[in-house]
Design an enzyme around this catalytic site. Structure first.
Site, PDB file in Angstrom:
ATOM      1  N   GLY A  46       0.845  -1.188   0.000  1.00 36.37           N
ATOM      2  CA  GLY A  46       0.000   0.000   0.000  1.00 36.37           C
ATOM      3  C   GLY A  46       0.874   1.230   0.000  1.00 36.37           C
ATOM      4  N   GLN A  51       2.997   9.993   1.408  1.00 36.28           N
ATOM      5  CA  GLN A  51       4.287   9.294   1.475  1.00 36.28           C
ATOM      6  C   GLN A  51       5.194   9.677   0.311  1.00 36.28           C
ATOM      7  OE1 GLN A  51       2.426   5.187   2.261  1.00 36.28           O
ATOM      8  NE2 GLN A  51       4.358   5.114   3.366  1.00 36.28           N
ATOM      9  N   CYS A  88       6.127  -0.192   7.344  1.00 37.55           N
ATOM     10  CA  CYS A  88       5.701   0.958   6.551  1.00 37.55           C
ATOM     11  C   CYS A  88       6.874   1.409   5.690  1.00 37.55           C
ATOM     12  CB  CYS A  88       5.267   2.091   7.484  1.00 37.55           C
ATOM     13  SG  CYS A  88       4.756   3.578   6.622  1.00 37.55           S
ATOM     14  N   HIS A 134      -2.520   7.102   7.288  1.00 35.40           N
ATOM     15  CA  HIS A 134      -1.531   7.996   6.650  1.00 35.40           C
ATOM     16  C   HIS A 134      -2.182   9.312   6.238  1.00 35.40           C
ATOM     17  CE1 HIS A 134       2.345   6.072   6.285  1.00 35.40           C
ATOM     18  NE2 HIS A 134       1.834   4.960   5.805  1.00 35.40           N
TER      19      HIS A 134
HETATM   20 NI    NI Z   1       2.751   3.075   5.685  1.00 34.83          NI
END
Ligand code: NI
Length: 176
Positions: A46, A51, A88, A134
């Protein structure tokens, strides 16, 4: 399509609440394709827009054989509690057990801007919850006890030896 550099823990966009997408247009679709490409190159399950430094409510998921984009995602139902190890892409090499809902019902817009509703369990449900976190500026370490979070983040920072908060993904890092 192009690979986007990843933002790591310490980069401000990861801590912002991302804003709603008003219209899903060609630019949105191009951006979603970049997210998929970057997630694949980084071998993730994901990836959320912030990000890669873009604070809009867009994320992509590739879990349990289902690959999809979610724009303005909202969890409308959730039930059960399940503990499993998470990591992550924004905190490389840090893993910890996180409690999440076992089953969720998601409502979002797809890559074409069409609304969809999706029921998910297991890994897929976990990834959906992680990515929506997030978009709210929440990282999985925030779901740990304060003591555990402090310890793990301190150890992670030390291992980074002052490296920056932006990581280029090499094109050679493609899926095997
Ligand atoms: Ni993440």
């Amino acid at each position: 399509m192009s690979l986007r550099p990843l933002h790591l823990l310490g980069s401000p966009p990861l801590r912002e609440r991302s804003s709603e997408v008003a219209t899903v247009d060609e630019d949105t679709r191009r951006f979603i394709d970049d997210l998929f490409k970057t997630m694949d190159a980084a071998k993730g399950v994901g990836l959320a827009a912030n990000q890669v430094g873009v604070t809009t409510r867009i994320a992509v998921v590739d879990a349990d054989g289902h690959r999809f984009a979610m724009v303005n995602p909202v969890i409308v139902e959730q039930e059960g509690k399940d503990v499993a190890e998470e990591g992550c892409l924004s905190i490389p090499d840090l893993y910890a057990d996180v409690t999440r809902s076992t089953r969720v019902v998601l409502e979002a817009l797809d890559r074409d801007g069409c609304p969809f509703r999706l029921e998910a369990e297991g890994l897929k449900a976990r990834v959906i919850q992680h990515e929506i976190d997030h978009l709210d500026g929440i990282l999985f370490v925030d779901r740990l006890s304060p003591l555990k979070r402090k310890l793990l983040v301190k150890r992670w920072r030390k291992s980074r030896k002052g490296a920056g908060h932006i990581q280029e993904i090499a094109a050679s890092d493609t899926k095997a």
